[in-house]
Scaffold this motif. Structure first.
Motif, mmCIF file in Angstrom:
data_model
loop_
_atom_site.group_PDB
_atom_site.id
_atom_site.type_symbol
_atom_site.label_atom_id
_atom_site.label_comp_id
_atom_site.label_asym_id
_atom_site.label_seq_id
_atom_site.Cartn_x
_atom_site.Cartn_y
_atom_site.Cartn_z
ATOM 1 N N ILE A 150 8.469 87.127 13.764
ATOM 2 C CA ILE A 150 9.527 88.139 13.618
ATOM 3 C C ILE A 150 10.669 87.867 14.607
ATOM 4 O O ILE A 150 11.856 87.986 14.266
ATOM 5 C CB ILE A 150 8.952 89.551 13.836
ATOM 6 N N TRP A 151 10.302 87.505 15.810
ATOM 7 C CA TRP A 151 11.313 87.199 16.834
ATOM 8 C C TRP A 151 12.190 86.025 16.410
ATOM 9 O O TRP A 151 13.415 86.068 16.561
ATOM 10 C CB TRP A 151 10.607 86.893 18.159
ATOM 11 N N GLN A 152 11.570 84.972 15.880
ATOM 12 C CA GLN A 152 12.344 83.817 15.424
ATOM 13 C C GLN A 152 13.331 84.187 14.324
ATOM 14 O O GLN A 152 14.467 83.706 14.291
ATOM 15 C CB GLN A 152 11.403 82.736 14.891
ATOM 16 N N MET A 153 12.937 85.048 13.424
ATOM 17 C CA MET A 153 13.756 85.406 12.270
ATOM 18 C C MET A 153 14.926 86.317 12.637
ATOM 19 O O MET A 153 16.030 86.176 12.103
ATOM 20 C CB MET A 153 12.888 86.086 11.201
ATOM 21 N N TYR A 154 14.694 87.251 13.571
ATOM 22 C CA TYR A 154 15.688 88.318 13.773
ATOM 23 C C TYR A 154 16.203 88.450 15.207
ATOM 24 O O TYR A 154 16.895 89.414 15.520
ATOM 25 C CB TYR A 154 15.093 89.662 13.342
ATOM 26 N N ARG A 155 15.858 87.491 16.079
ATOM 27 C CA ARG A 155 16.241 87.652 17.484
ATOM 28 C C ARG A 155 17.755 87.687 17.684
ATOM 29 O O ARG A 155 18.246 88.323 18.633
ATOM 30 C CB ARG A 155 15.636 86.525 18.332
ATOM 31 N N ALA A 185 1.462 95.538 14.021
ATOM 32 C CA ALA A 185 1.852 95.830 12.637
ATOM 33 C C ALA A 185 3.004 96.827 12.605
ATOM 34 O O ALA A 185 3.927 96.722 11.785
ATOM 35 C CB ALA A 185 0.657 96.366 11.862
ATOM 36 N N GLY A 186 2.953 97.808 13.518
ATOM 37 C CA GLY A 186 4.037 98.788 13.585
ATOM 38 C C GLY A 186 5.366 98.153 13.947
ATOM 39 O O GLY A 186 6.414 98.508 13.373
ATOM 40 N N PHE A 187 5.365 97.195 14.906
ATOM 41 C CA PHE A 187 6.602 96.503 15.269
ATOM 42 C C PHE A 187 7.167 95.745 14.063
ATOM 43 O O PHE A 187 8.376 95.763 13.798
ATOM 44 C CB PHE A 187 6.348 95.524 16.420
ATOM 45 N N ILE A 188 6.264 95.082 13.321
ATOM 46 C CA ILE A 188 6.711 94.326 12.141
ATOM 47 C C ILE A 188 7.292 95.271 11.099
ATOM 48 O O ILE A 188 8.352 95.008 10.505
ATOM 49 C CB ILE A 188 5.535 93.512 11.563
ATOM 50 N N MET A 189 6.605 96.390 10.856
ATOM 51 C CA MET A 189 7.111 97.383 9.891
ATOM 52 C C MET A 189 8.450 97.956 10.349
ATOM 53 O O MET A 189 9.355 98.191 9.542
ATOM 54 C CB MET A 189 6.085 98.509 9.727
ATOM 55 N N MET A 190 8.581 98.183 11.640
ATOM 56 C CA MET A 190 9.796 98.760 12.213
ATOM 57 C C MET A 190 10.995 97.838 11.963
ATOM 58 O O MET A 190 12.065 98.279 11.518
ATOM 59 C CB MET A 190 9.577 98.972 13.711
ATOM 60 N N MET A 233 -3.440 86.655 17.997
ATOM 61 C CA MET A 233 -2.907 86.746 16.633
ATOM 62 C C MET A 233 -1.651 87.620 16.581
ATOM 63 O O MET A 233 -0.667 87.294 15.923
ATOM 64 C CB MET A 233 -3.981 87.310 15.699
ATOM 65 N N ASN A 234 -1.714 88.752 17.306
ATOM 66 C CA ASN A 234 -0.526 89.611 17.382
ATOM 67 C C ASN A 234 0.667 88.851 17.952
ATOM 68 O O ASN A 234 1.803 88.990 17.496
ATOM 69 C CB ASN A 234 -0.812 90.832 18.263
ATOM 70 N N ASN A 235 0.362 88.058 18.978
ATOM 71 C CA ASN A 235 1.401 87.247 19.620
ATOM 72 C C ASN A 235 2.074 86.324 18.600
ATOM 73 O O ASN A 235 3.309 86.217 18.550
ATOM 74 C CB ASN A 235 0.770 86.420 20.746
ATOM 75 N N GLY A 236 1.285 85.673 17.752
ATOM 76 C CA GLY A 236 1.839 84.762 16.748
ATOM 77 C C GLY A 236 2.686 85.484 15.712
ATOM 78 O O GLY A 236 3.762 85.008 15.319
ATOM 79 N N LEU A 237 2.216 86.664 15.279
ATOM 80 C CA LEU A 237 2.968 87.419 14.269
ATOM 81 C C LEU A 237 4.307 87.904 14.809
ATOM 82 O O LEU A 237 5.347 87.798 14.139
ATOM 83 C CB LEU A 237 2.131 88.611 13.787
ATOM 84 N N HIS A 279 19.807 88.984 15.558
ATOM 85 C CA HIS A 279 20.325 90.136 14.825
ATOM 86 C C HIS A 279 20.015 91.457 15.520
ATOM 87 O O HIS A 279 20.822 92.391 15.466
ATOM 88 C CB HIS A 279 19.730 90.141 13.415
ATOM 89 N N TYR A 280 18.855 91.532 16.174
ATOM 90 C CA TYR A 280 18.446 92.784 16.811
ATOM 91 C C TYR A 280 18.132 92.548 18.284
ATOM 92 O O TYR A 280 17.433 91.596 18.637
ATOM 93 C CB TYR A 280 17.212 93.370 16.127
ATOM 94 N N ARG A 281 18.625 93.444 19.111
ATOM 95 C CA ARG A 281 18.295 93.400 20.535
ATOM 96 C C ARG A 281 16.892 93.969 20.752
ATOM 97 O O ARG A 281 16.404 94.779 19.978
ATOM 98 C CB ARG A 281 19.314 94.216 21.326
ATOM 99 N N GLY A 282 16.253 93.530 21.824
ATOM 100 C CA GLY A 282 14.966 94.096 22.208
ATOM 101 C C GLY A 282 13.750 93.337 21.716
ATOM 102 O O GLY A 282 12.641 93.546 22.240
ATOM 103 N N LEU A 283 13.926 92.459 20.719
ATOM 104 C CA LEU A 283 12.754 91.754 20.171
ATOM 105 C C LEU A 283 12.149 90.802 21.192
ATOM 106 O O LEU A 283 10.926 90.570 21.186
ATOM 107 C CB LEU A 283 13.149 90.989 18.901
ATOM 108 N N SER A 284 12.970 90.260 22.075
ATOM 109 C CA SER A 284 12.427 89.363 23.111
ATOM 110 C C SER A 284 11.494 90.113 24.053
ATOM 111 O O SER A 284 10.480 89.571 24.514
ATOM 112 C CB SER A 284 13.577 88.732 23.902
ATOM 113 N N TYR A 285 11.811 91.381 24.332
ATOM 114 C CA TYR A 285 10.948 92.192 25.191
ATOM 115 C C TYR A 285 9.627 92.511 24.493
ATOM 116 O O TYR A 285 8.565 92.518 25.127
ATOM 117 C CB TYR A 285 11.661 93.487 25.584
ATOM 118 N N LEU A 286 9.704 92.797 23.191
ATOM 119 C CA LEU A 286 8.468 93.070 22.455
ATOM 120 C C LEU A 286 7.592 91.828 22.373
ATOM 121 O O LEU A 286 6.357 91.912 22.459
ATOM 122 C CB LEU A 286 8.799 93.591 21.052
ATOM 123 N N LEU A 287 8.209 90.662 22.204
ATOM 124 C CA LEU A 287 7.441 89.416 22.211
ATOM 125 C C LEU A 287 6.834 89.182 23.591
ATOM 126 O O LEU A 287 5.677 88.754 23.710
ATOM 127 C CB LEU A 287 8.344 88.240 21.816
#
Length: 517
Positions: free
Chosen positions: A26-31, A206-211, A18-22, A33-41
């Motif tokens: 976020i990655w699709q929306m902001y990849r 949840a913290g990554f999403i809030m961040m 479930m975390n993976n899907g969430l 715009h922001y660096r590093g989201l691919s690593y978090l995914l």
């Protein structure tokens, strides 16, 4: 009571999936715009893969499950570290972590293939979690700028919680040895650990999403502040109106200075209600142009609060602001500039002494008149007129008298002509007249008779009565010629014949060789 760790492992896998899907959303929306989201995914994908190999431990050989569970789960922690560094623009090489990771995997391999020891593996796993998540939390607490530190506070706290719980788990494993070397039957410590890591994984997602959301919100607020400052500090009159109903909901100080209206007097009203538009047709054209695209350099007249009419240069475009489709309009007051421009145009196109059109304006009007005459199949008359004895007036009465003679001739000619006709001063004592829409030559002769008669009346100059006469030549379109330069040349030719034969008269070019009038 027997604890079903396999059921907990299933919950652990589902939570990670479930975390993976969430995080993927976020990655699709902001990849971009922001660096590093691919690593978090990638971390979430690796955690999910690791929990999957843990779940199927009884279905595949244990060594394979152990190696892949640790490989994916711990490499995911390295991806978290790298992703956070990129997201918050922390530039620091940490090559030693790859060495630590390699040593850890050799450690796991040894205590799996050489000496199968679940207790040592679990203690090693908890220790490596402290090493990697501890680094990540230190970055967030100590190495970020204050603006980012607030955004990262929750994630940093969860990473610290991983470290604290892992340390407690090490103590618990030492004090309470595991009942079995089989993970699914190893006792309450590992069961609690799996539940706790599941909860922490949910919280870190949840913290990554809030961040990310908080950073987006901060940037929106920053852009809003920039927009507000730029909007309010603009020297031009700016107003925002809603597309839906045309009501104004924001104006700047420039608008108040330009129009005299205070914000509270205009917000909630339309420009029609305020009476800003002087000409309804100009507003209609503005709306039509805006439906096609941006409006640029559109000149319009607007009414100030005092009722004074001013000239404005208008720019407008449709934007999205504060959740509304709006029209932002900029109006710069060019009244004085327009007056200066009009004066310069008058100076450029008119004779400075008489105020009559000069040669350039005459040719502009003649081109239009000639085109209309050809289209409507009507006649034109081009008349060349020279003031007689101007040198004599200058010599005997002075140059002021000569100037007055030219002014008087120009004024009398202007008053004798119809509205659509033109009289221009070409220079010196030379005037050229354009008579439009001529049906009969007799109409021209009648006008010429009035000209000769009016010019012959003396004018007063400082108590002296000075007589002025003129020599006049006429060329007709289309009979004499169909080009304006040729018509002027032929009217000059007829005029010079008058000058050579006594002055004070007129002659048609077509009558050269006939008796004089």
């Amino acid at each position: 009571m027997e604890i079903d760790i396999k059921t907990i492992a299933l919950f652990y896998f589902i939570a990670n999936a479930m975390n993976n899907g969430l995080i993927f959303i976020i990655w699709q929306m902001y990849r971009r715009h922001y660096r590093g989201l691919s690593y978090l995914l990638a971390d979430m994908c690796l955690q999910t893969a690791g929990s999957f190999f843990l779940l199927i431990r009884s279905a595949i050989p244990d060594p394979i499950s152990i190696i892949f569970t640790n490989l994916f789960s711990i490499s995911g922690l390295l991806f978290i570290l790298k992703g956070l560094e990129l997201f918050f623009d922390v530039r620091k090489r940490r090559l030693y972590n790859y060495g630590i990771f390699a040593i850890y995997m050799l450690f796991i391999a040894y205590f799996t293939f050489v000496t199968d020891n679940l207790l040592i593996r679990n203690i090693g796993l908890s220790f490596i979690i402290i090493v990697f998540n501890g680094q990540s939390s230190l970055i967030l607490f100590r190495e970020l700028v204050p603006e980012y530190r607030k955004i990262a506070r929750f994630v940093a706290s969860i990473l610290c919680a991983y470290c604290v719980f892992s340390f407690v788990r090490i103590i618990a494993l030492i004090l309470t040895p595991e009942l079995s070397n089989d993970f699914f039957a190893s006792g309450i410590v590992n069961a609690i650990a799996l539940i706790s890591y599941s909860v922490l994984n949910i919280m870190i997602a949840a913290g990554f999403i809030m961040m990310v959301s908080q950073r987006v919100l901060n940037e929106v607020e920053t852009e809003k502040d920039k927009y507000t400052k730029a909007f309010q500090s603009s020297p031009y009159a700016l107003l925002l109106t809603k597309v839906t109903d045309g009501k104004i909901f924001e104006v700047n100080e420039g608008f108040t200075m330009t129009t005299g209206y205070l914000p509270e007097e205009v917000i909630g009203k339309t420009t029609i209600e305020l009476g800003l538009w002087v000409d309804p047709n100009e507003r209609r054209e503005f709306v039509q142009d805006l439906m096609i695209g941006d409006v640029r350099d559109k000149q319009m007249n607007f009414r100030m609060k005092s009722g004074e009419i001013r000239t404005g240069l208008l720019y407008a475009k449709t934007i999205s602001a504060f959740g509304e489709d709006c029209i932002i309009t900029s109006v710069s007051d060019i009244t004085e500039m327009d007056r200066i421009r009009s004066k310069l145009e008058v100076i450029a196109l008119h004779d400075t002494l008489t105020g009559l059109p000069n040669r350039q304006l005459f040719y502009d009007r003649a081109a239009v008149a000639l085109a209309n005459a050809k289209r409507d199949k009507l006649g034109l008359a081009v008349i060349s007129l020279d003031v007689d004895r101007l040198k004599y007036i200058n010599d005997h009465f002075g140059h002021l008298a000569g100037d007055q003679a030219l002014i008087t001739v120009g004024r009398r000619l202007f008053n004798l002509l119809r509205k659509g006709d033109t009289v221009a001063r070409f220079g010196g004592d030379e005037f050229v007249i354009l008579l439009n829409r001529i049906n009969r030559v007799e109409d021209v002769s009648y006008t010429l008779g009035r000209i000769v008669e009016n010019l012959s009346e003396p004018f007063d100059f400082e108590g002296e009565a000075i007589e002025v006469t003129a020599s006049i030549g006429i060329a007709m379109f289309p009979n004499d010629d169909q080009e304006i330069d040729e018509l002027i040349r032929k009217s000059d030719e007829a005029m010079y014949l008058i000058k050579e034969n006594g002055r004070n008269g007129y002659r048609f070019y077509s009558d050269i060789g006939k008796r004089f009038y």
